[in-house]
Design a protein around this motif. Sequence first.
Motif, PDB file in Angstrom:
ATOM      1  N   THR A 104      28.377  97.834  76.194  1.00 57.82           N
ATOM      2  CA  THR A 104      28.242  96.603  76.975  1.00 57.82           C
ATOM      3  C   THR A 104      26.779  96.211  77.090  1.00 57.82           C
ATOM      4  N   VAL A 105      26.469  94.979  76.688  1.00 59.16           N
ATOM      5  CA  VAL A 105      25.117  94.434  76.882  1.00 59.16           C
ATOM      6  C   VAL A 105      25.263  92.996  77.366  1.00 59.16           C
ATOM      7  N   ASN A 106      24.578  92.682  78.441  1.00 61.97           N
ATOM      8  CA  ASN A 106      24.601  91.355  79.034  1.00 61.97           C
ATOM      9  C   ASN A 106      23.636  90.448  78.281  1.00 61.97           C
ATOM     10  N   LEU A 107      24.171  89.437  77.612  1.00 62.00           N
ATOM     11  CA  LEU A 107      23.312  88.581  76.779  1.00 62.00           C
ATOM     12  C   LEU A 107      22.454  87.624  77.603  1.00 62.00           C
ATOM     13  N   SER A 108      22.773  87.457  78.890  1.00 64.10           N
ATOM     14  CA  SER A 108      21.990  86.526  79.718  1.00 64.10           C
ATOM     15  C   SER A 108      20.555  86.982  79.915  1.00 64.10           C
ATOM     16  N   TYR A 109      20.290  88.272  79.710  1.00 69.61           N
ATOM     17  CA  TYR A 109      18.960  88.816  79.955  1.00 69.61           C
ATOM     18  C   TYR A 109      18.346  89.403  78.687  1.00 69.61           C
ATOM     19  N   GLU A 110      18.812  88.933  77.533  1.00 71.14           N
ATOM     20  CA  GLU A 110      18.330  89.407  76.238  1.00 71.14           C
ATOM     21  C   GLU A 110      17.929  88.208  75.381  1.00 71.14           C
ATOM     22  N   HIS A 111      17.134  88.479  74.340  1.00 69.34           N
ATOM     23  CA  HIS A 111      16.931  87.485  73.291  1.00 69.34           C
ATOM     24  C   HIS A 111      17.793  87.903  72.094  1.00 69.34           C
ATOM     25  N   PRO A 112      18.423  86.953  71.422  1.00 70.07           N
ATOM     26  CA  PRO A 112      19.309  87.328  70.310  1.00 70.07           C
ATOM     27  C   PRO A 112      18.647  88.218  69.271  1.00 70.07           C
ATOM     28  N   TYR A 113      17.373  87.998  68.987  1.00 74.52           N
ATOM     29  CA  TYR A 113      16.736  88.797  67.945  1.00 74.52           C
ATOM     30  C   TYR A 113      16.683  90.267  68.323  1.00 74.52           C
ATOM     31  N   GLN A 114      16.213  90.562  69.539  1.00 75.39           N
ATOM     32  CA  GLN A 114      16.070  91.956  69.953  1.00 75.39           C
ATOM     33  C   GLN A 114      17.433  92.645  70.046  1.00 75.39           C
ATOM     34  N   LEU A 115      18.424  91.932  70.580  1.00 72.99           N
ATOM     35  CA  LEU A 115      19.750  92.537  70.669  1.00 72.99           C
ATOM     36  C   LEU A 115      20.347  92.764  69.286  1.00 72.99           C
ATOM     37  N   ALA A 116      20.224  91.777  68.404  1.00 75.27           N
ATOM     38  CA  ALA A 116      20.775  91.916  67.058  1.00 75.27           C
ATOM     39  C   ALA A 116      20.133  93.087  66.317  1.00 75.27           C
ATOM     40  N   ARG A 117      18.837  93.260  66.503  1.00 71.38           N
ATOM     41  CA  ARG A 117      18.148  94.372  65.856  1.00 71.38           C
ATOM     42  C   ARG A 117      18.642  95.722  66.388  1.00 71.38           C
ATOM     43  N   ARG A 118      18.836  95.810  67.713  1.00 71.93           N
ATOM     44  CA  ARG A 118      19.302  97.059  68.320  1.00 71.93           C
ATOM     45  C   ARG A 118      20.694  97.434  67.797  1.00 71.93           C
ATOM     46  N   PHE A 119      21.597  96.451  67.754  1.00 74.91           N
ATOM     47  CA  PHE A 119      22.958  96.746  67.300  1.00 74.91           C
ATOM     48  C   PHE A 119      23.007  97.067  65.813  1.00 74.91           C
ATOM     49  N   ALA A 120      22.230  96.362  65.016  1.00 76.46           N
ATOM     50  CA  ALA A 120      22.217  96.665  63.586  1.00 76.46           C
ATOM     51  C   ALA A 120      21.678  98.067  63.343  1.00 76.46           C
ATOM     52  N   SER A 121      20.659  98.469  64.106  1.00 80.32           N
ATOM     53  CA  SER A 121      20.111  99.819  63.976  1.00 80.32           C
ATOM     54  C   SER A 121      21.161 100.858  64.351  1.00 80.32           C
ATOM     55  N   LEU A 122      21.867 100.628  65.462  1.00 80.52           N
ATOM     56  CA  LEU A 122      22.903 101.562  65.885  1.00 80.52           C
ATOM     57  C   LEU A 122      24.064 101.603  64.891  1.00 80.52           C
ATOM     58  N   ASP A 123      24.367 100.479  64.270  1.00 82.78           N
ATOM     59  CA  ASP A 123      25.441 100.471  63.275  1.00 82.78           C
ATOM     60  C   ASP A 123      25.068 101.332  62.078  1.00 82.78           C
ATOM     61  N   HIS A 124      23.796 101.299  61.687  1.00 78.95           N
ATOM     62  CA  HIS A 124      23.332 102.215  60.626  1.00 78.95           C
ATOM     63  C   HIS A 124      23.472 103.670  61.063  1.00 78.95           C
ATOM     64  N   LEU A 125      22.955 103.985  62.250  1.00 79.73           N
ATOM     65  CA  LEU A 125      22.901 105.375  62.684  1.00 79.73           C
ATOM     66  C   LEU A 125      24.283 105.970  62.941  1.00 79.73           C
TER      67      LEU A 125
END
Length: 462
Positions: A104-125
């Motif tokens: 769960t991540v609340n998008l109201s307090y994130e920027h799409p770029y930083q969140l997208a990078r975090r999830f893509a990294s976790l998808d790799h790992l």
Amino acid sequence: MSKQILLNAFDMNSVGHINHGLWTHPRDQSYRFDELSYWTDLAKTLEKGLFDGLFIADITGVYDVYQNNLDVTLRESVQLPSNDPATLISAMASVTEHLGFGLTVNLSYEHPYQLARRFASLDHLTRGRIGWNIVTGYLDSAERLIGQSELKDHDLRYEQAEEFLELSYKFWQDSWEDDAVLKDKQQRIFTDPSKVHAIQHHGRFFQSEGVFQVAPSPQRTPVLFQAGASPRGMQFATRHAECVFIGGDRPEKIRQQVQRLRQLAQEQGRDPHSIKVFVGITVVTAATSAEAQEKFKEYQHYASPEAGLAHYSSSVGIDLAQFANDEAIPYQHTNSIASVNQKFKEQRITPQDLKQQHVLGGRYPLFVGSGAEVAEQLIELLDQTDIDGFNLTRTITPESHEDFIQYVIPEWQQRGRYKTAYADGTLRHKIFAQGNQLPTQHPARQGKTQTQTLSNAVAFGG
């Protein structure tokens, strides 16, 4: 063929999650939530039970509406303290091979770029075992933490969420072509520059130009979870979500929600059964019905219905402590969880009613019985309502998961309703059996969005 049951454990990086007060039980270990071994042990237990995933809740902010303070929240540890759930994923993935992780991540307090990078990294790992539970928030306390005065209007939050997803899809789906990464040592070409594209996005809420930093991960886009049950939330969910989490206390009400979700999905050009629907449940089970009832009575001794009421107050944005036990709670428009608040319009509900519903400190449907009894009750609920699976909340940790694995899952397996081994592949493929990527009718796959092919003039820097 009967529908196979999907199953997630539902948890949070905190002591008190849904069933409040049970941390005081002598056998409960949830006070160890800030120890890594607590989570790696849980992941191994869930994989032993062939759970599809661990769905990890999270909030930004605190529950400070009840009595207009944090006293009950702090004393009973009502999701406070709580830690960032993203920090747990890599460790749990390292001790498992198949278990998925819904973060769960609340998008109201994130920027799409930083969140997208975090999830893509976790998808790799995780080798493609990550999902995102998309939330827009419902707490005024969260707004104050980031310097704002109050929560944005409910529907405005969803307008922002639409653009957030649009830009995230550009990063995940469009910036890198599938075969951009060559890893060719002989030719000294790690990535083919002609197959990497700069994103150009200029919208109402977000601006972004440039190349996404993460190469395509196994799923590209994480499996998309969503829990919106208001009319605007359901429109958003049926446009974007692959898995939808709904609440409900009566089968007929659950079935109506499922029918509406599938209808809306079809209206948006999606296969109505391309969305998997999960209902939250609490289970107390044992070898026999009598033992389960005895365990349930024992748990009740430690549960805190008042802590459940403090949680509920913030969910609806109304201080429920102001009403007498037998006083009907009037409907009040707030910007909190609209679908929960709506119940005060439809039913006469008193604080005493809510305390009775929160007999174990939480408000999800409660099933108590032997493994065979619970298995049959859950199968009946699934078949009556056309849901696809369950999010199982914890009561006593790790006892409740171990009991479910020992007593309920074998009964499902004997009835041919639950897998006996994991399928290979990513989380998306395990759930849908249609490959690693989003289906072509999903909005993220509806044609390439605005990008710019790199030229030799583009400089790479760190």
